[in-house]
Design a protein around this motif. Structure first.
Motif, mmCIF file in Angstrom:
data_model
loop_
_atom_site.group_PDB
_atom_site.id
_atom_site.type_symbol
_atom_site.label_atom_id
_atom_site.label_comp_id
_atom_site.label_asym_id
_atom_site.label_seq_id
_atom_site.Cartn_x
_atom_site.Cartn_y
_atom_site.Cartn_z
ATOM 1 N N PHE A 107 -37.880 5.190 -106.112
ATOM 2 C CA PHE A 107 -38.928 6.060 -105.608
ATOM 3 C C PHE A 107 -39.484 5.438 -104.335
ATOM 4 O O PHE A 107 -39.292 4.266 -104.062
ATOM 5 C CB PHE A 107 -40.040 6.279 -106.646
ATOM 6 N N TYR A 108 -40.132 6.267 -103.560
ATOM 7 C CA TYR A 108 -40.771 5.838 -102.327
ATOM 8 C C TYR A 108 -42.242 6.188 -102.409
ATOM 9 O O TYR A 108 -42.605 7.232 -102.932
ATOM 10 C CB TYR A 108 -40.163 6.553 -101.119
ATOM 11 N N GLU A 109 -43.085 5.310 -101.912
ATOM 12 C CA GLU A 109 -44.508 5.581 -101.861
ATOM 13 C C GLU A 109 -44.874 5.876 -100.417
ATOM 14 O O GLU A 109 -44.550 5.106 -99.521
ATOM 15 C CB GLU A 109 -45.309 4.388 -102.370
ATOM 16 N N LEU A 110 -45.512 6.995 -100.212
ATOM 17 C CA LEU A 110 -45.882 7.448 -98.876
ATOM 18 C C LEU A 110 -47.396 7.527 -98.800
ATOM 19 O O LEU A 110 -48.031 8.194 -99.619
ATOM 20 C CB LEU A 110 -45.277 8.835 -98.660
ATOM 21 N N LEU A 111 -47.983 6.843 -97.852
ATOM 22 C CA LEU A 111 -49.429 6.881 -97.664
ATOM 23 C C LEU A 111 -49.726 7.728 -96.431
ATOM 24 O O LEU A 111 -49.349 7.382 -95.329
ATOM 25 C CB LEU A 111 -49.987 5.472 -97.493
ATOM 26 N N ILE A 112 -50.396 8.859 -96.653
ATOM 27 C CA ILE A 112 -50.705 9.803 -95.582
ATOM 28 C C ILE A 112 -52.221 9.950 -95.498
ATOM 29 O O ILE A 112 -52.860 10.256 -96.506
ATOM 30 C CB ILE A 112 -50.068 11.180 -95.858
ATOM 31 N N PRO A 113 -52.801 9.754 -94.315
ATOM 32 C CA PRO A 113 -54.250 9.942 -94.182
ATOM 33 C C PRO A 113 -54.655 11.365 -94.581
ATOM 34 O O PRO A 113 -53.939 12.328 -94.302
ATOM 35 C CB PRO A 113 -54.506 9.708 -92.683
ATOM 36 N N ALA A 114 -55.785 11.499 -95.254
ATOM 37 C CA ALA A 114 -56.243 12.792 -95.778
ATOM 38 C C ALA A 114 -56.339 13.857 -94.688
ATOM 39 O O ALA A 114 -56.026 15.018 -94.930
ATOM 40 C CB ALA A 114 -57.598 12.622 -96.471
ATOM 41 N N GLU A 115 -56.726 13.482 -93.486
ATOM 42 C CA GLU A 115 -56.870 14.473 -92.417
ATOM 43 C C GLU A 115 -55.520 14.961 -91.883
ATOM 44 O O GLU A 115 -55.454 15.959 -91.171
ATOM 45 C CB GLU A 115 -57.731 13.933 -91.268
ATOM 46 N N GLN A 116 -54.416 14.300 -92.255
ATOM 47 C CA GLN A 116 -53.088 14.708 -91.791
ATOM 48 C C GLN A 116 -52.238 15.370 -92.874
ATOM 49 O O GLN A 116 -51.185 15.928 -92.578
ATOM 50 C CB GLN A 116 -52.334 13.505 -91.243
ATOM 51 N N ILE B 125 -41.997 16.608 -95.339
ATOM 52 C CA ILE B 125 -40.944 15.629 -95.576
ATOM 53 C C ILE B 125 -39.625 16.387 -95.547
ATOM 54 O O ILE B 125 -39.492 17.441 -96.173
ATOM 55 C CB ILE B 125 -41.109 14.929 -96.939
ATOM 56 N N TYR B 126 -38.669 15.844 -94.827
ATOM 57 C CA TYR B 126 -37.334 16.432 -94.758
ATOM 58 C C TYR B 126 -36.353 15.487 -95.432
ATOM 59 O O TYR B 126 -36.320 14.305 -95.116
ATOM 60 C CB TYR B 126 -36.919 16.673 -93.313
ATOM 61 N N ILE B 127 -35.593 16.010 -96.383
ATOM 62 C CA ILE B 127 -34.582 15.225 -97.091
ATOM 63 C C ILE B 127 -33.225 15.755 -96.663
ATOM 64 O O ILE B 127 -32.882 16.900 -96.933
ATOM 65 C CB ILE B 127 -34.764 15.326 -98.614
ATOM 66 N N ASP B 128 -32.486 14.918 -95.974
ATOM 67 C CA ASP B 128 -31.203 15.296 -95.390
ATOM 68 C C ASP B 128 -30.069 15.004 -96.371
ATOM 69 O O ASP B 128 -30.102 14.023 -97.099
ATOM 70 C CB ASP B 128 -31.004 14.486 -94.116
#
Length: 54
Positions: free
Chosen positions: A12-21, A27-30
């Motif tokens: 698994f991957y953990e992605l941290l995205i700021p709330a305002e973004q 996310i694109y999975i190729d």
């Protein structure tokens, strides 16, 4: 990143995205071959995902 010979099970991957973004993030999975909809990638609208979970 994964290589073609890596086993995906249990990764698994953990992605941290700021709330305002989050509402303008995708996310694109190729894939090397066509997926179910006939294209070569899946896109995930993170804003819609977060909204559905609330």
């Amino acid at each position: 990143m994964n290589r073609l010979d890596d086993i995906e099970e249990g990764k698994f991957y953990e992605l941290l995205i700021p709330a305002e973004q989050v509402h303008r993030t995708y996310i694109y999975i190729d894939f090397p071959e066509p997926v179910e909809d006939g294209g070569y990638f899946y896109s995930i609208d993170i804003g819609s995902y977060v909204k559905a979970r609330q």
